[in-house]
Design an enzyme around this catalytic site. Structure first.
Site, PDB file in Angstrom:
ATOM      1  CG  ASN A 112     -61.614 -54.481  28.682  1.00  0.00           C
ATOM      2  OD1 ASN A 112     -61.090 -54.499  27.564  1.00  0.00           O
ATOM      3  ND2 ASN A 112     -62.798 -53.950  28.909  1.00  0.00           N
ATOM      4  CG  HIS A 129     -65.938 -58.901  33.183  1.00  0.00           C
ATOM      5  ND1 HIS A 129     -65.063 -58.531  34.186  1.00  0.00           N
ATOM      6  CD2 HIS A 129     -66.032 -57.839  32.362  1.00  0.00           C
ATOM      7  CE1 HIS A 129     -64.655 -57.302  33.976  1.00  0.00           C
ATOM      8  NE2 HIS A 129     -65.224 -56.848  32.865  1.00  0.00           N
TER       9      HIS A 129
END
Ligand code: DGP
Length: 114
Positions: free
Chosen positions: A87, A100
């Site tokens: 994201n 991440h």
């Protein structure tokens, strides 16, 4: 760059359930799992998001993604399959400003996106 919760996990200042670590990455269980297996992989070299990886050398970016795949293998997901999600930014649903990769698996995931 201000410290995020993932900086603190990386520094050992707050606990996490670490599943794998080497000189380049840290992989740990998501605190709010969205699948039976839900692991986050962060590079030890900090970037805020995928967009910032454009300023990295190509081999550094490549190493990160190869290691995300290696963590999925170590989790036993290579044959069954799994979903990876990154994201980016507010509208992308990014809540922690440290790049991440989510690895989701261990069950059949519905739809094309989480
Ligand atoms: P994202 O929405 O892509 O920025 O995902 C951030 C993820 O981080 C979210 O799924 C929940 C997880 N998370 C947030 N705080 C913590 C924490 O303190 N420990 C762990 N292990 N995961 C966290």
């Amino acid at each position: 760059m201000s410290d995020t919760i993932f900086d603190k996990i990386l520094a050992g200042q707050i606990p996490a359930q670490i599943v794998y670590e080497d000189q380049d990455i840290l992989a740990f269980k998501d605190i709010s799992p969205q699948a039976k297996i839900h692991v986050l992989v962060i590079p030890k070299k900090k970037a805020r998001n995928l967009s910032e990886l454009q300023s990295w050398r190509a081999d550094e970016v490549g190493t990160f993604f190869q290691k995300v795949a290696a963590v999925a293998d170590k989790l036993g997901l290579a044959n069954s399959g799994y979903r990876t999600v990154l994201n980016t930014g507010r509208e992308g649903g990014q809540s922690v400003d440290y790049v991440h990769a989510h690895i989701l698996g261990g069950e059949s995931l519905s739809g094309h996106f989480a």
